[in-house]
Scaffold this active site. Structure first.
Site, mmCIF file in Angstrom:
data_model
loop_
_atom_site.group_PDB
_atom_site.id
_atom_site.type_symbol
_atom_site.label_atom_id
_atom_site.label_comp_id
_atom_site.label_asym_id
_atom_site.label_seq_id
_atom_site.Cartn_x
_atom_site.Cartn_y
_atom_site.Cartn_z
ATOM 1 N N ASP A 179 0.907 -1.132 0.000
ATOM 2 C CA ASP A 179 0.000 0.000 0.000
ATOM 3 C C ASP A 179 0.950 1.186 0.000
ATOM 4 O O ASP A 179 1.635 1.423 1.001
ATOM 5 C CB ASP A 179 -0.873 -0.002 1.260
ATOM 6 C CG ASP A 179 -1.862 1.140 1.241
ATOM 7 O OD1 ASP A 179 -1.415 2.287 1.045
ATOM 8 O OD2 ASP A 179 -3.066 0.907 1.415
ATOM 9 N N HIS A 180 1.058 1.884 -1.103
ATOM 10 C CA HIS A 180 2.171 2.837 -1.186
ATOM 11 C C HIS A 180 2.062 3.964 -0.152
ATOM 12 O O HIS A 180 3.036 4.622 0.156
ATOM 13 C CB HIS A 180 2.367 3.363 -2.623
ATOM 14 C CG HIS A 180 1.440 4.465 -3.022
ATOM 15 N ND1 HIS A 180 0.159 4.232 -3.454
ATOM 16 C CD2 HIS A 180 1.598 5.805 -3.066
ATOM 17 C CE1 HIS A 180 -0.422 5.392 -3.735
ATOM 18 N NE2 HIS A 180 0.435 6.371 -3.515
ATOM 19 N N HIS A 242 -5.829 2.915 1.311
ATOM 20 C CA HIS A 242 -4.988 3.995 1.833
ATOM 21 C C HIS A 242 -5.601 4.689 3.065
ATOM 22 O O HIS A 242 -4.919 4.947 4.048
ATOM 23 C CB HIS A 242 -4.748 5.075 0.772
ATOM 24 C CG HIS A 242 -4.196 4.547 -0.519
ATOM 25 N ND1 HIS A 242 -3.285 3.520 -0.585
ATOM 26 C CD2 HIS A 242 -4.421 4.915 -1.813
ATOM 27 C CE1 HIS A 242 -2.965 3.292 -1.849
ATOM 28 N NE2 HIS A 242 -3.647 4.112 -2.616
#
Ligand code: BG6
Length: 487
Positions: A179-180, A242
């Site tokens: 999950d950046h 996010h």
């Protein structure tokens, strides 16, 4: 660090070009890659090794944080890269791939540590994972790991199915789900900020916190991704992953020792305490919106429904706001407000913690005091701001808000993919989503997806360039709050 073979599926795609090769190269320059490693790029196109190395070089010249300067270092890096053309569904192709990997392992005299990075469309995740198993690629005498990136499923059921399939070929502790947002330096700083500062640690509960606001607003629209976005909307694209990760990182209880296992356990624990919404409740606690035409920084932009590839009657959400409650001893009665949207006034990802202002009475004029606000800005700048009250003797001793702030030097900061790939290579999964986190996040979101699909709540149109629909402000006003900064 263990020597490795980094096997990159989808190596001619956009993510590889923009993020993955630059991340590997920066790690290499910082000597954060093992002494011996090879990278095997995979894709449908035909390339010789030299052609592919040239392609990688171009990607570094265009996208790398540090541009290649010393030719020698660049060549050393490119020299570790090979290319192999593969149709990922075709079993036979994997036999040749295994041969190439084994040859490279022998040449470099390195153990069979294999990192499989799937930078491909999610529909290929399970087929690739099972081919890795069938072909013997996964039977290593060293370790094997799999990196994948969202979307992990389309809803609760499909996520469970996907996870079940992946688990036939990889153990949970071998799967690194990117999950950046968890790779953003300020997000990685959150737990330290609270754990290492008694000042905040002591206040981090419903005793002193009035509410928490998490915003991720973007100015971009759907761009060229209508095909995907029409099936996802903001709720799947941003909220399920996010935004809930930001919530977990902010509100998890700090374990006695900060370790990968403890942090993940606490995040899971937090999601378990999140009050579930029924489909009916969704209308009271969730706001969905879609951008109309408007103006972004002086430029006229089209409505979502006029974007190429979007249905003229689309009901897709480009904005979601929600009010959430954590039913546990520490956070009971602290509303958490989350919102995310495209085509909003500004690009800003931030967490604002509003403290209770029970100390204003001694001054009689309660209106003078502003609440203490701690704002953790994640994007575009990385900044922490604390709003305090102070007496200004130049203004007749009036009470005024003052800001204390601290900014990180973003120019030196590694990119999310550098931090995450480095962690995955070391086998540290702290900043990757555990399956249980993903599943619990889908569980929370599922009734909302259904309420959206059945149109049980209105779709509010908001002008591009605004702060989103008014209904998202009402969510806070119902408890006497407002979004900060004042909008
Ligand atoms: C991605 C979403 O995961 O995150 C995009 O798919 C979104 O729609 C992007 O634009 C936002 O990321 P960032 O890092 O720019 O906040």
């Amino acid at each position: 660090m263990d020597p490795i073979t980094f096997v990159l599926f989808g190596s001619t795609g956009d993510l590889a070009k923009r993020k993955i090769f630059p991340a590997l190269y920066n790690l290499f320059l910082e000597q954060k890659l093992p002494q011996s490693f090879s990278v095997i790029g995979l894709g449908r196109k035909t390339f010789t090794d030299a052609e592919f190395q040239h392609y990688v070089e171009q990607s570094l010249r265009t996208f790398s944080r540090r541009k290649p300067e010393a030719q020698e270092r660049l060549e050393e890096f490119l020299d570790c890269i090979r290319y192999y053309a593969l149709d990922v569904t075709n079993k036979e192709g994997y036999v040749g791939l295994l041969k190439l990997i084994q040859e490279r392992e022998e040449q470099l005299n390195i153990p069979e540590n294999r990192m499989f990075y799937l930078s491909v469309a999610p529909e290929f995740f399970d087929v690739i994972a099972s081919r890795i198993k069938e072909s013997g690629l996964g039977d290593t005498k060293g370790w094997k790991r799999l990196i994948i990136e969202k979307p992990f499923g389309h809803d609760l059921q499909s996520a469970r199915e996907l996870n079940h399939k992946l688990s036939q070929s990889f153990e949970e502790d071998e799967i690194f789900r990117i999950d950046h947002y968890l790779g953003k330096p300020m997000v990685q700083n959150l737990e330290t900020l609270v754990a290492a500062n008694p000042l905040l640690k002591a206040l981090w509960s419903n005793q002193y916190i009035a509410n928490i606001q998490i915003t991720a607003s973007e100015t971009v629209g759907v761009e060229e991704r209508a095909g995907y976005y029409e099936t996802a909307g903001a709720i799947r694209d941003m909220f399920q992953n996010h935004m809930l990760q930001l919530l977990m990182m902010t509100a998890m209880h700090l374990p006695a020792r900060i370790t990968e296992k403890n942090v993940r356990q606490q995040k899971i624990h937090l999601l378990k305490s999140l009050r579930r919404l029924s489909k009916k409740d969704a209308a009271n606690h969730v706001v969905r919106g879609q951008y109309g035409a408007g103006d972004i920084q002086g430029q006229a932009v089209a409505a979502y429904r006029e974007e190429p590839g979007v249905d003229a009657f689309s009901m897709t959400d480009t904005f979601v706001a929600a009010r959430l409650w954590i039913d546990d001893f520490f956070w009971n009665e602290v509303p958490i407000y989350i919102r995310t949207g495209k085509r909003m006034k500004e690009k800003s990802t931030r967490i604002t913690v509003e403290f209770k202002d029970r100390f204003k009475e001694p001054y009689g004029n309660a209106n003078q005091a502003v609440p203490n606000l701690l704002t953790i800005q994640i994007n575009p700048d990385e900044k922490i701001t604390l709003q305090l009250n102070s007496k200004n003797l130049l203004h007749n001793g009036q009470m005024e808000p003052v800001m204390m702030d601290f900014s990180m030097d973003a120019s030196q900061m590694p990119e999310a993919y550098e931090l995450l790939i480095f962690d995955a290579l070391r086998g540290d999964a702290t900043f990757f989503a555990h399956w249980e986190e993903v599943e619990l996040a889908w569980e929370w979101v599922q009734p909302v997806l259904e309420a959206f699909a059945e149109n049980q709540l209105p779709l509010h149109l908001y002008p591009s360039g605004s702060y989103g629909p008014a209904a998202a402000h009402r969510l806070l006003e119902e408890q006497g709050f407002r979004w900060w900064p004042d909008e």
